[in-house]
Design an enzyme around this catalytic site. Structure first.
Site, PDB file in Angstrom:
ATOM      1  N   ASP A  58      82.570   7.998  15.722  1.00 55.60           N
ATOM      2  CA  ASP A  58      84.016   8.200  15.801  1.00 55.60           C
ATOM      3  C   ASP A  58      84.533   8.653  14.436  1.00 55.60           C
ATOM      4  O   ASP A  58      84.212   8.021  13.425  1.00 55.60           O
ATOM      5  CB  ASP A  58      84.672   6.865  16.216  1.00 55.60           C
ATOM      6  CG  ASP A  58      86.092   7.077  16.694  1.00 55.60           C
ATOM      7  OD1 ASP A  58      86.925   7.572  15.902  1.00 55.60           O
ATOM      8  OD2 ASP A  58      86.368   6.762  17.869  1.00 55.60           O
ATOM      9  N   PHE A  80      87.169  19.465  15.067  1.00 57.14           N
ATOM     10  CA  PHE A  80      87.735  19.690  16.402  1.00 57.14           C
ATOM     11  C   PHE A  80      88.174  18.388  17.064  1.00 57.14           C
ATOM     12  O   PHE A  80      88.987  18.419  17.990  1.00 57.14           O
ATOM     13  CB  PHE A  80      86.677  20.322  17.333  1.00 57.14           C
ATOM     14  CG  PHE A  80      86.248  21.706  16.943  1.00 57.14           C
ATOM     15  CD1 PHE A  80      86.913  22.815  17.427  1.00 57.14           C
ATOM     16  CD2 PHE A  80      85.157  21.900  16.101  1.00 57.14           C
ATOM     17  CE1 PHE A  80      86.520  24.099  17.082  1.00 57.14           C
ATOM     18  CE2 PHE A  80      84.745  23.179  15.753  1.00 57.14           C
ATOM     19  CZ  PHE A  80      85.427  24.281  16.240  1.00 57.14           C
ATOM     20  N   SER A 124      97.165  24.310  16.609  1.00 62.86           N
ATOM     21  CA  SER A 124      97.544  24.832  17.924  1.00 62.86           C
ATOM     22  C   SER A 124      98.855  25.593  17.828  1.00 62.86           C
ATOM     23  O   SER A 124      99.717  25.274  17.002  1.00 62.86           O
ATOM     24  CB  SER A 124      97.714  23.642  18.865  1.00 62.86           C
ATOM     25  OG  SER A 124      98.327  24.036  20.056  1.00 62.86           O
ATOM     26  N   TYR A 148     101.786  14.972  20.783  1.00 59.94           N
ATOM     27  CA  TYR A 148     100.565  15.738  20.476  1.00 59.94           C
ATOM     28  C   TYR A 148     100.864  16.810  19.428  1.00 59.94           C
ATOM     29  O   TYR A 148     100.140  16.939  18.427  1.00 59.94           O
ATOM     30  CB  TYR A 148     100.010  16.383  21.756  1.00 59.94           C
ATOM     31  CG  TYR A 148      98.967  17.445  21.483  1.00 59.94           C
ATOM     32  CD1 TYR A 148      97.706  17.108  21.005  1.00 59.94           C
ATOM     33  CD2 TYR A 148      99.255  18.804  21.689  1.00 59.94           C
ATOM     34  CE1 TYR A 148      96.749  18.090  20.738  1.00 59.94           C
ATOM     35  CE2 TYR A 148      98.308  19.782  21.436  1.00 59.94           C
ATOM     36  CZ  TYR A 148      97.057  19.425  20.954  1.00 59.94           C
ATOM     37  OH  TYR A 148      96.122  20.408  20.680  1.00 59.94           O
ATOM     38  N   LYS A 152      99.538  17.497  15.256  1.00 61.22           N
ATOM     39  CA  LYS A 152      99.006  18.727  14.647  1.00 61.22           C
ATOM     40  C   LYS A 152      99.847  19.111  13.426  1.00 61.22           C
ATOM     41  O   LYS A 152      99.313  19.499  12.381  1.00 61.22           O
ATOM     42  CB  LYS A 152      98.985  19.871  15.673  1.00 61.22           C
ATOM     43  CG  LYS A 152      97.984  19.672  16.794  1.00 61.22           C
ATOM     44  CD  LYS A 152      96.538  19.653  16.289  1.00 61.22           C
ATOM     45  CE  LYS A 152      95.525  19.373  17.375  1.00 61.22           C
ATOM     46  NZ  LYS A 152      94.162  19.130  16.872  1.00 61.22           N
ATOM     47  N   TYR A 176      95.270  27.905  17.533  1.00 65.17           N
ATOM     48  CA  TYR A 176      94.796  28.532  18.767  1.00 65.17           C
ATOM     49  C   TYR A 176      95.964  28.730  19.720  1.00 65.17           C
ATOM     50  O   TYR A 176      96.788  27.827  19.878  1.00 65.17           O
ATOM     51  CB  TYR A 176      93.793  27.644  19.514  1.00 65.17           C
ATOM     52  CG  TYR A 176      92.689  27.011  18.710  1.00 65.17           C
ATOM     53  CD1 TYR A 176      92.175  27.590  17.562  1.00 65.17           C
ATOM     54  CD2 TYR A 176      92.126  25.818  19.150  1.00 65.17           C
ATOM     55  CE1 TYR A 176      91.136  26.986  16.866  1.00 65.17           C
ATOM     56  CE2 TYR A 176      91.091  25.211  18.475  1.00 65.17           C
ATOM     57  CZ  TYR A 176      90.610  25.798  17.329  1.00 65.17           C
ATOM     58  OH  TYR A 176      89.583  25.186  16.663  1.00 65.17           O
ATOM     59  N   ASN A 178      96.022  30.035  23.864  1.00 61.84           N
ATOM     60  CA  ASN A 178      95.530  29.316  25.047  1.00 61.84           C
ATOM     61  C   ASN A 178      94.055  29.604  25.304  1.00 61.84           C
ATOM     62  O   ASN A 178      93.729  30.596  25.960  1.00 61.84           O
ATOM     63  CB  ASN A 178      96.376  29.687  26.271  1.00 61.84           C
ATOM     64  CG  ASN A 178      97.774  29.101  26.195  1.00 61.84           C
ATOM     65  OD1 ASN A 178      98.520  29.383  25.255  1.00 61.84           O
ATOM     66  ND2 ASN A 178      98.123  28.282  27.150  1.00 61.84           N
ATOM     67  N   LEU A 199      96.170  25.768  33.103  1.00 64.74           N
ATOM     68  CA  LEU A 199      96.204  26.679  34.249  1.00 64.74           C
ATOM     69  C   LEU A 199      94.812  27.175  34.678  1.00 64.74           C
ATOM     70  O   LEU A 199      94.452  27.072  35.854  1.00 64.74           O
ATOM     71  CB  LEU A 199      97.106  27.878  33.910  1.00 64.74           C
ATOM     72  CG  LEU A 199      97.210  28.932  35.015  1.00 64.74           C
ATOM     73  CD1 LEU A 199      97.872  28.361  36.266  1.00 64.74           C
ATOM     74  CD2 LEU A 199      97.975  30.155  34.516  1.00 64.74           C
ATOM     75  N   GLY A 293     109.048  20.450  29.468  1.00 60.41           N
ATOM     76  CA  GLY A 293     108.434  20.712  28.162  1.00 60.41           C
ATOM     77  C   GLY A 293     107.809  22.092  28.048  1.00 60.41           C
ATOM     78  O   GLY A 293     107.396  22.499  26.967  1.00 60.41           O
TER      79      GLY A 293
END
Ligand code: NAD
Ligand code: UD1
Length: 335
Positions: A58, A80, A124, A148, A152, A176, A178, A199, A293
């Protein structure tokens, strides 16, 4: 180089490991398998032709991270490991801050102690919130609109503060858009547990008959067909950018923040149509109210990545759908 990849058995990390190994780097993965499986290590080896070392652990365990950095003589880290579901982050904010911010802090402490000065960090496009205009470039204001996203933002800021204090420290912050698709071998891909949030994996499961229909979240956005527009980026292109960012840090000896997207936006209906072409089946869909959101449109100005890294996306939406479909089909056969 001898590299540590945290979260290396996950969706994006596994593709990055395959790319790094194929370029001749030595890769040690640390992952707690919270959202991945140990057999991914074998599949990375099959794709790359070389094995990564795997350590179950961890990132929040600072002593364990220090032992790995020292024990393996690590020269650089690709980070990551994180939790990534927006809706879940509202339900479990503490778990998200603990894992994503706490994990990054423990890792950064261990890196400082072991004098490891190279970091590639998974950020992100979520840091842009609802962008004022698209394409969005790296100078756009950042807004954390959910827990979240705030993990970041915070980690980006922590990294920037360390870089301004420690002269030798070099970090690449990669935003990044999507991530989609899978490895063309059909051996690596996304393994969502339960109902997919995103999606493309959802569409793939409907195409395979595992789910009855795609729910299209909102048809009244100010976009050409009324559905949400995003910048889908093939995970193989994304993986390649990590190796190139690492080379940039070594070559230029300076930090870097870049968007990783194609620069093109596709609507939800565009994605469904492209997937239908890839799988040769009709994909049932139903229009439902907007998901709370969600933003109308978000796609990248990816020119900085090209200027600094010489990187640009090579694979389009058709390949993303073809590769995601191959992965979906092989995975169904495997399980
Ligand atoms: P993933 O869940 O497939 O991979 C993350 C990996 O990290 C998993 O294997 C998980 O087991 C591991 N992990 C989580 N917490 C850990 C911990 N405390 N210690 C050790 N291992 C831990 O997710 P992914 O899609 O590959 O995302 C990778 C990174 O990219 C994440 O930081 C994510 O926030 C970021 N990102 C992802 C997307 C996306 O849509 N997939 C978009 C933008 C940014
Ligand atoms: C989501 C996250 C974002 C994260 C990104 C990549 C939210 C609010 N945002 O973004 O923080 O960085 O994933 O992991 O969760 N859609 C449907 N039906 C579905 C699923 C999605 O119509 O079943 C639509 C969405 O409304 C959106 C588009 O498809 O317009 C893409 O959705 P998704 O894959 O979840 O990505 P993002 O919403 O961009």
């Amino acid at each position: 180089m001898r590299l540590l990849v945290t979260g290396g058995t996950g969706f994006i990390g596994s593709h990055a490991c395959a790319d790094l190994l194929a370029r001749g780097h030595e890769v040690t993965i640390v992952d707690n398998l919270a959202n991945s499986r140990a057999d991914v290590v074998e599949r990375i080896a099959a794709v790359a032709g070389r094995r990564p070392r795997f350590i179950m652990g961890d990132v929040r365990d600072r002593d364990a991270m220090l032992a790995v950095l020292r024990g393996q003589g690590i020269e650089g880290v690709l980070h990551f490991a994180a939790l990534k579901a927006v809706a879940e982050s509202w339900e479990k904010p503490l778990a998200y801050y603990d894992n994503n911010v706490g994990g990054s802090l423990a890792l950064l402490h261990a890196m400082q102690e072991a004098s490891v000065d190279l970091l590639v960090f998974s950020s992100s496009a979520t840091v842009y919130g609802d962008p004022e205009h698209c394409p969005v470039d790296e100078t756009a204001p950042r807004r954390g609109t959910n827990p979240y996203a705030r993990t970041k933002l915070m980690t980006e800021d922590i990294i920037a503060d360390i870089a301004s204090q420690r002269r030798t420290f070099r970090a690449a912050t990669l935003r990044y858009f999507n991530p989609a698709g899978a490895h063309p071998s059909g051996l690596l891909g996304e393994e969502p547990s339960g109902v997919p949030n995103n999606l493309m994996p959802y569409v793939a499961q409907v195409a395979a008959g595992e789910r009855s229909e795609v729910q299209v979240f909102g048809g009244d956005y100010p976009t050409p067909d009324g559905t949400g527009v995003r910048d889908y980026i093939h995970v193989v292109d994304l993986a390649r950018a990590h190796s190139e960012a690492l080379e940039y840090l070594v070559r230029e000896q300076r930090c870097l923040t870049v968007n990783l997207g194609t620069g093109r936006g596709y609507s939800v209906l565009d994605v469904i149509t492209a997937f239908e072409r890839a799988c040769g089946r009709t994909i049932p869909r139903k229009l439902v109210p907007r998901r709370s959101g969600d933003v109308a449109a978000c796609y990248a100005d990816a020119s900085r990545a090209f200027e600094l890294l010489g990187w640009r996306a090579r694979l389009g939406i058709e390949r993303m759908c073809e590769d995601a479909w191959r992965w979906q089909s092989r995975r169904a056969a495997r399980d």
